[in-house]
Write a protein that holds these residues in place. Structure first.
Motif, mmCIF file in Angstrom:
data_model
loop_
_atom_site.group_PDB
_atom_site.id
_atom_site.type_symbol
_atom_site.label_atom_id
_atom_site.label_comp_id
_atom_site.label_asym_id
_atom_site.label_seq_id
_atom_site.Cartn_x
_atom_site.Cartn_y
_atom_site.Cartn_z
ATOM 1 N N VAL A 98 -1.886 4.602 8.142
ATOM 2 C CA VAL A 98 -0.723 3.852 8.618
ATOM 3 C C VAL A 98 -0.767 2.465 7.988
ATOM 4 C CG1 VAL A 98 -1.895 2.997 10.715
ATOM 5 C CG2 VAL A 98 0.607 3.115 10.649
ATOM 6 N N SER A 99 0.382 1.981 7.555
ATOM 7 C CA SER A 99 0.421 0.647 6.960
ATOM 8 C C SER A 99 0.364 -0.409 8.061
ATOM 9 C CB SER A 99 1.693 0.462 6.124
ATOM 10 O OG SER A 99 2.815 0.293 6.967
ATOM 11 N N LEU A 100 -0.139 -1.567 7.714
ATOM 12 C CA LEU A 100 -0.246 -2.692 8.645
ATOM 13 C C LEU A 100 0.264 -3.950 7.980
ATOM 14 C CD1 LEU A 100 -3.881 -2.029 9.933
ATOM 15 C CD2 LEU A 100 -1.756 -1.428 11.109
ATOM 16 N N ILE A 101 0.730 -4.880 8.791
ATOM 17 C CA ILE A 101 1.170 -6.184 8.269
ATOM 18 C C ILE A 101 -0.075 -7.068 8.189
ATOM 19 C CG2 ILE A 101 2.826 -8.064 8.523
ATOM 20 C CD1 ILE A 101 4.521 -6.203 10.245
ATOM 21 N N GLY A 102 -0.964 -6.683 7.279
ATOM 22 C CA GLY A 102 -2.295 -7.260 7.231
ATOM 23 C C GLY A 102 -3.190 -6.543 8.228
ATOM 24 N N SER A 103 -4.456 -6.350 7.902
ATOM 25 C CA SER A 103 -5.328 -5.613 8.814
ATOM 26 C C SER A 103 -5.531 -6.343 10.135
ATOM 27 C CB SER A 103 -6.682 -5.330 8.150
ATOM 28 O OG SER A 103 -7.327 -6.528 7.772
ATOM 29 N N LYS A 104 -5.391 -7.658 10.142
ATOM 30 C CA LYS A 104 -5.525 -8.432 11.386
ATOM 31 C C LYS A 104 -4.566 -7.920 12.454
ATOM 32 C CE LYS A 104 -5.164 -13.205 13.117
ATOM 33 N NZ LYS A 104 -4.902 -14.613 12.726
ATOM 34 N N GLU A 105 -3.360 -7.588 12.041
ATOM 35 C CA GLU A 105 -2.351 -7.094 12.989
ATOM 36 C C GLU A 105 -2.829 -5.810 13.658
ATOM 37 O OE1 GLU A 105 0.227 -3.897 13.577
ATOM 38 O OE2 GLU A 105 0.578 -4.507 11.489
ATOM 39 N N GLY A 106 -3.334 -4.880 12.862
ATOM 40 C CA GLY A 106 -3.793 -3.610 13.427
ATOM 41 C C GLY A 106 -5.029 -3.771 14.292
ATOM 42 N N ILE A 107 -5.942 -4.651 13.871
ATOM 43 C CA ILE A 107 -7.151 -4.902 14.654
ATOM 44 C C ILE A 107 -6.788 -5.437 16.033
ATOM 45 C CG2 ILE A 107 -9.163 -6.439 14.811
ATOM 46 C CD1 ILE A 107 -9.377 -6.111 11.713
ATOM 47 N N ALA A 108 -5.801 -6.311 16.090
ATOM 48 C CA ALA A 108 -5.362 -6.847 17.376
ATOM 49 C C ALA A 108 -4.666 -5.787 18.214
ATOM 50 C CB ALA A 108 -4.440 -8.043 17.158
ATOM 51 N N HIS A 109 -3.857 -4.943 17.576
ATOM 52 C CA HIS A 109 -3.005 -4.029 18.330
ATOM 53 C C HIS A 109 -3.679 -2.725 18.729
ATOM 54 C CE1 HIS A 109 0.745 -6.229 16.667
ATOM 55 N NE2 HIS A 109 0.405 -6.687 17.855
ATOM 56 N N ASN A 268 7.462 0.185 18.102
ATOM 57 C CA ASN A 268 8.047 -0.546 19.224
ATOM 58 C C ASN A 268 7.941 -2.055 19.091
ATOM 59 O OD1 ASN A 268 8.911 1.343 21.627
ATOM 60 N ND2 ASN A 268 7.111 2.284 20.673
ATOM 61 N N ILE A 269 7.120 -2.543 18.160
ATOM 62 C CA ILE A 269 6.939 -4.003 18.099
ATOM 63 C C ILE A 269 7.249 -4.619 16.742
ATOM 64 C CG2 ILE A 269 5.188 -3.985 19.927
ATOM 65 C CD1 ILE A 269 3.177 -4.591 17.564
ATOM 66 N N ASP A 270 7.319 -3.829 15.669
ATOM 67 C CA ASP A 270 7.683 -4.413 14.376
ATOM 68 C C ASP A 270 8.506 -3.405 13.587
ATOM 69 O OD1 ASP A 270 6.087 -2.944 12.267
ATOM 70 O OD2 ASP A 270 4.392 -3.717 13.412
ATOM 71 N N SER A 271 9.051 -3.862 12.485
ATOM 72 C CA SER A 271 9.877 -3.002 11.644
ATOM 73 C C SER A 271 9.243 -2.762 10.287
ATOM 74 C CB SER A 271 11.270 -3.626 11.470
ATOM 75 O OG SER A 271 11.934 -3.717 12.713
ATOM 76 N N GLY A 272 7.904 -2.831 10.241
ATOM 77 C CA GLY A 272 7.210 -2.534 9.001
ATOM 78 C C GLY A 272 7.178 -3.701 8.035
ATOM 79 N N GLN A 273 6.485 -3.488 6.935
ATOM 80 C CA GLN A 273 6.341 -4.516 5.908
ATOM 81 C C GLN A 273 7.395 -4.315 4.818
ATOM 82 O OE1 GLN A 273 6.060 -7.314 4.559
ATOM 83 N NE2 GLN A 273 3.862 -7.611 4.930
ATOM 84 N N PHE A 274 7.946 -5.425 4.317
ATOM 85 C CA PHE A 274 8.917 -5.439 3.233
ATOM 86 C C PHE A 274 8.459 -4.494 2.126
ATOM 87 C CE2 PHE A 274 10.730 -8.384 -0.295
ATOM 88 C CZ PHE A 274 11.907 -7.661 -0.362
ATOM 89 N N GLN A 275 9.350 -3.586 1.705
ATOM 90 C CA GLN A 275 8.949 -2.554 0.752
ATOM 91 C C GLN A 275 8.505 -3.121 -0.584
ATOM 92 O OE1 GLN A 275 11.239 1.444 2.381
ATOM 93 N NE2 GLN A 275 11.874 0.569 0.426
ATOM 94 N N ALA A 276 9.067 -4.249 -1.010
ATOM 95 C CA ALA A 276 8.624 -4.844 -2.277
ATOM 96 C C ALA A 276 7.141 -5.207 -2.210
ATOM 97 C CB ALA A 276 9.457 -6.080 -2.606
ATOM 98 N N VAL A 277 6.678 -5.639 -1.055
ATOM 99 C CA VAL A 277 5.261 -5.964 -0.874
ATOM 100 C C VAL A 277 4.430 -4.683 -0.905
ATOM 101 C CG1 VAL A 277 3.573 -6.897 0.744
ATOM 102 C CG2 VAL A 277 5.727 -8.097 0.379
#
Length: 392
Positions: A98-109, A268-277
């Protein structure tokens, strides 16, 4: 008007690096030429081929719409391909990444996915503050596993009380380790897997520094150890390998049920990371890896300068095999905080006090080698001139 904060926010300690940034800003206002050896943020630019891919993809209209919360399949496949090449680990990109908005986001969630109020989570001490921060926000109670020099900064699982182990629902581990620079071998991971199976604990391995290593050392992935996927997941990102900390793109991989739960939470909490990134990250993962080796040679040289410089002042440090951190004891007569204050007042150099990573970090400080060599040399010269020989 004054608004009452939620108890979960009141329970959070101030974030370590937010405090450091304030100290740096204050000193700069006072006219001090501050050299910061504090925050581990690569100063080397993102490789050109990654930047060019991002520039190309920014111009594609389809990329301007909402992305998938779990990430483009092509991005998740790039992660799976990276694991196959680098670690010999087979991952299904559809169900095990699963993609994350930086691993910090996933570690927190991840704590929000599996911890209820009052649950116990096993957290390394010292350790990255987000492990406990995310758990506290979920209402859980961290049990801190001491990492000591005598144990090679590995947790002593046998020392965890039986009642704590039975109550624990999750465990965070992190090797190569921040802040200590310690590394773990296959036997340690086997011990973790056995422990997790015995007590039905979800293991979350933070492998953010898997590509920052020296002297021929190649860090392992937790997932390449038999049985790991049954008990856990691994977090990683392109931040450290490709100098992309600000791009905010990472992943979690491993146990498909856990990956699905984290992905469901994210819808439920974000809309994913910008596809260009995401396309830029694909270019990093699938592209030439010579920049990774070049980065590590730069960090190795800086590591050697710091370790040799501190040892000339009275320390007795070994050179870490991985990460871009040096973890060192404070001299006699200082606490972690008082030594950090002393160094910035006397030398204008910022170091990170070890107690910011937990109680077991007291008595240590961390240096990051993510600034140019010339500034590191100057920082050490200032310390030598203004602090002199130290005793322990």
């Amino acid at each position: 008007m004054r608004f009452e904060e939620a108890q979960r926010i009141k329970n959070l300690p101030p974030y370590l690096f937010a405090r450091i940034e304030k100290v740096i800003a204050q000193k700069k206002e006072e006219g001090v030429d501050v050299i910061s050896l504090g925050i581990g943020d690569p100063d080397i630019p993102t490789p050109e081929h990654i930047i060019k891919e991002a520039q190309k993809q920014v111009a594609v209209p389809e990329n301007h719409q909402y992305p998938s919360s779990v990430g483009m399949l092509s991005y998740r496949k790039a992660v799976a391909d990276f694991y196959a090449r680098r670690f010999g680990v087979e991952l299904d990109p559809k169900t095990e990444v699963v993609s994350l908005i930086g691993s910090k986001e996933g570690i927190a969630h991840i704590s929000w996915c599996y911890l209820n109020p009052g649950d116990t989570v096993l957290v390394p001490d010292p350790g990255y503050p987000v492990y406990s921060g995310g758990a506290i926000l979920a209402g859980a109670e961290p049990y801190y596993m001491p990492l000591t020099a005598e144990k090679g900064f590995l947790p002593d699982l046998a020392a965890i009380p039986e009642d704590v182990a039975r109550k624990a629902k999750m465990m965070f581990i992190n090797y190569p380790n921040n802040p200590t620079g310690a590394v773990a071998d296959e036997n340690f991971y086997k011990e973790v897997i056995d422990f997790a199976k015995q007590y039905e604990i979800l293991v979350c391995h933070d492998n953010a520094y898997s590509e920052v290593a020296f002297d021929g050392y190649k860090p392992l992935s937790f997932l390449q150890i038999p049985g790991a996927k049954e008990v856990g997941i691994e977090f990683n990102s392109v931040s450290k390998a490709y100098n992309m900390t600000g791009w905010r793109i990472g992943w979690a991989a491993g146990n498909p049920d856990v990956i699905e739960a984290l992905g469901r939470f994210k819808t439920n909490i974000d809309s994913g990371q910008f596809q260009a990134v995401q396309y830029a990250a694909i270019a990093g993962l699938n592209g030439p890896q010579d920049t990774v080796a070049a980065n590590n040679e730069i960090y190795r040289e800086r590591r050697d300068i710091v370790v040799e410089g501190l040892n000339a002042m009275g320390w007795n440090l070994e050179k870490p095999k991985a990460t871009f951190y040096i973890w060192a004891p404070v001299p006699r007569g200082f606490t972690s905080a008082s030594f950090a204050e002393f160094v910035i007042e006397k030398a204008g150099v910022v170091i990170t006090p070890g107690n910011g990573y937990g109680q077991q970090g007291e008595g240590y400080f961390r240096i990051s080698v993510t600034i140019p060599k010339e500034r590191i040399v100057e920082a050490l010269e200032r310390m030598k001139k203004n602090i002199g020989k130290v005793e322990f």
